[in-house]
Write an enzyme that holds these catalytic residues in place. Structure first.
Site, PDB file in Angstrom:
ATOM      1  N   ASN A 148       0.871  -1.176   0.000  1.00 15.27           N
ATOM      2  CA  ASN A 148       0.000   0.000   0.000  1.00 15.27           C
ATOM      3  C   ASN A 148       0.909   1.227   0.000  1.00 15.27           C
ATOM      4  O   ASN A 148       1.523   1.544   1.016  1.00 15.27           O
ATOM      5  CB  ASN A 148      -0.888  -0.045   1.254  1.00 15.27           C
ATOM      6  CG  ASN A 148      -1.709   1.213   1.431  1.00 15.27           C
ATOM      7  OD1 ASN A 148      -1.769   2.061   0.545  1.00 15.27           O
ATOM      8  ND2 ASN A 148      -2.347   1.338   2.590  1.00 15.27           N
TER       9      ASN A 148
ATOM     10  N   LYS B 266       0.080   4.235  -0.133  1.00  9.87           N
ATOM     11  CA  LYS B 266      -0.556   5.394   0.515  1.00  9.87           C
ATOM     12  C   LYS B 266      -0.351   6.641  -0.363  1.00  9.87           C
ATOM     13  O   LYS B 266      -0.339   6.513  -1.585  1.00  9.87           O
ATOM     14  CB  LYS B 266      -0.010   5.576   1.937  1.00  9.87           C
ATOM     15  CG  LYS B 266      -0.103   4.260   2.736  1.00  9.87           C
ATOM     16  CD  LYS B 266       0.160   4.408   4.197  1.00  9.87           C
ATOM     17  CE  LYS B 266       0.023   3.044   4.874  1.00  9.87           C
ATOM     18  NZ  LYS B 266       0.128   3.115   6.315  1.00  9.87           N
TER      19      LYS B 266
ATOM     20  N   HIS C 138      -9.328   1.180   5.168  1.00 12.31           N
ATOM     21  CA  HIS C 138      -8.043   1.331   5.862  1.00 12.31           C
ATOM     22  C   HIS C 138      -8.249   2.264   7.058  1.00 12.31           C
ATOM     23  O   HIS C 138      -9.044   3.210   6.982  1.00 12.31           O
ATOM     24  CB  HIS C 138      -7.001   1.911   4.902  1.00 12.31           C
ATOM     25  CG  HIS C 138      -5.620   1.826   5.457  1.00 12.31           C
ATOM     26  ND1 HIS C 138      -5.150   2.716   6.394  1.00 12.31           N
ATOM     27  CD2 HIS C 138      -4.621   0.937   5.240  1.00 12.31           C
ATOM     28  CE1 HIS C 138      -3.911   2.373   6.729  1.00 12.31           C
ATOM     29  NE2 HIS C 138      -3.564   1.303   6.038  1.00 12.31           N
TER      30      HIS C 138
ATOM     31  N   GLU D 204      -6.585   4.615   8.097  1.00 10.58           N
ATOM     32  CA  GLU D 204      -6.351   6.033   7.775  1.00 10.58           C
ATOM     33  C   GLU D 204      -7.577   6.654   7.114  1.00 10.58           C
ATOM     34  O   GLU D 204      -7.858   7.841   7.304  1.00 10.58           O
ATOM     35  CB  GLU D 204      -5.087   6.158   6.897  1.00 10.58           C
ATOM     36  CG  GLU D 204      -3.833   5.906   7.727  1.00 10.58           C
ATOM     37  CD  GLU D 204      -2.668   5.301   6.969  1.00 10.58           C
ATOM     38  OE1 GLU D 204      -2.656   5.328   5.732  1.00 10.58           O
ATOM     39  OE2 GLU D 204      -1.760   4.771   7.645  1.00 10.58           O
TER      40      GLU D 204
ATOM     41  N   GLU E 119      -4.869  -4.902  10.734  1.00 11.56           N
ATOM     42  CA  GLU E 119      -3.801  -3.922  10.908  1.00 11.56           C
ATOM     43  C   GLU E 119      -4.021  -3.147  12.203  1.00 11.56           C
ATOM     44  O   GLU E 119      -4.809  -2.178  12.223  1.00 11.56           O
ATOM     45  CB  GLU E 119      -3.796  -2.918   9.743  1.00 11.56           C
ATOM     46  CG  GLU E 119      -3.594  -3.541   8.381  1.00 11.56           C
ATOM     47  CD  GLU E 119      -3.080  -2.508   7.368  1.00 11.56           C
ATOM     48  OE1 GLU E 119      -2.010  -2.741   6.831  1.00 11.56           O
ATOM     49  OE2 GLU E 119      -3.733  -1.485   7.152  1.00 11.56           O
TER      50      GLU E 119
HETATM   51  P1  13P Z   1       3.430   0.207   7.530  1.00 12.80           P
HETATM   52  O1  13P Z   1       3.889  -1.095   6.874  1.00 12.80           O
HETATM   53  O2  13P Z   1       4.158   1.398   6.998  1.00 12.80           O
HETATM   54  O3  13P Z   1       3.401   0.086   9.004  1.00 12.80           O
HETATM   55  O4  13P Z   1       1.900   0.426   7.048  1.00 12.80           O
HETATM   56  C1  13P Z   1       0.993  -0.601   7.176  1.00 12.80           C
HETATM   57  C2  13P Z   1      -0.242  -0.235   6.458  1.00 12.80           C
HETATM   58  O5  13P Z   1      -0.984   0.635   6.907  1.00 12.80           O
HETATM   59  C3  13P Z   1      -0.543  -0.915   5.194  1.00 12.80           C
HETATM   60  O6  13P Z   1      -1.839  -0.669   4.775  1.00 12.80           O
END
Ligand code: 13P
Length: 250
Positions: free
Chosen positions: A11, A13, A97, A99, A167
């Site tokens: 991901n 982001k 997600h 976020e 997660e």
């Molecule tokens: P990190 O691997 O940077 O901790 O992020 C995890 C994540 O949110 C993947 O969707």
């Protein structure tokens, strides 16, 4: 009963420019030289989807979106529909997600509608769940996670249209990871829920772990029972780092 085929998904982001498209070429090269015993997916920002697909044509790495709207089309400025992602050539989309839940106030009902829209278009929905630091320290992890999964997963979920990603919010981008026992406990509880709800098909739905996965901890985390792959943020941005995680399945 067979188990789900492992998936290692990246991901990106809100990271990546055209200059980063070369990571796709590099990743496919690493895979063709060294092999990969799992499915591999990159979910870049929407602006890079077509470029990554073009750079990865003929290779093993699939491409997906990071979110989709629940509607097929309409007056939703700035949003992207599942049909649009499918039209570009995506095979997956991440929904719910943490976020997005935090930044955009998405509820599990919203996530459910997005996942259903994705499935209708023939995309596989990666449905995310996970507890906050405070929820874990007050002993609410399983309640929170199971409630999110229950409410976020559409009626006709199956292996071919759904993946769950656990997660823990406190593990994302922090370098902190739960113990193998903690991961096992949550994944087992999600598996039980999936089997209760979907019968044998529930045993075949993949459950990914995400949160500070890197090459150095991937083998241990991917070795935990009911962990069927990883959803990787930071360590998916560089092909060599990401391949180090894929190698957990060699
Ligand atoms: P990190 O691997 O940077 O901790 O992020 C995890 C994540 O949110 C993947 O969707």
């Amino acid at each position: 009963m067979t188990s789900p085929k492992p998936l290692v998904a990246g991901n990106w982001k809100m990271n990546g420019l055209l200059a980063n498209v070369s990571q796709m070429t590099e990743l496919n090269q690493l895979i063709s030289d060294g092999g990969a015993n799992c499915d591999v997916l990159l979910c870049p920002s929407t602006t890079l989807i077509s470029s990554l697909l073009e750079a990865g044509a003929g290779g093993k790495v699939m491409v997906g979106g990071q979110d989709c709207h629940a509607n097929v089309s309409g007056a939703h400025t700035g949003d992207i529909s599942a049909e649009m992602l499918k039209d570009l050539g995506c095979s997956y989309v991440i929904v719910g997600h943490s976020e997005r839940r935090a930044d955009h106030g998405e509820t599990s009902a919203d996530v459910n509608a997005k996942a259903a829209a994705a499935q209708t278009q023939g995309l596989k929905a990666i449905i995310c769940c996970g507890e906050s630091d405070e929820e874990r320290s007050s002993g609410k992890t399983l309640d929170v996670v199971l409630e999110q999964v229950k409410a976020s997963i559409p009626q006709d979920a199956k292996n071919s249209n759904t993946v769950i990603a656990y997660e823990p919010v406190w593990a994302i981008g922090t370098g902190k990871v739960p113990t193998a026992n903690d991961v096992e406990e949550v994944h087992a509880a999600i598996r039980t829920l999936l089997i209760q709800r979907f019968g044998e098909e529930g045993a075949l739905i993949g459950i990914l772990y995400g949160g500070s996965v890197k090459a150095s901890n991937a083998s241990e985390l991917m070795g935990v029972q009911n962990v069927n792959g990883a959803l990787v943020g930071g360590a998916s941005l560089k092909a060599a780092d990401f391949y180090g995680i894929i190698e957990a399945y060699k």
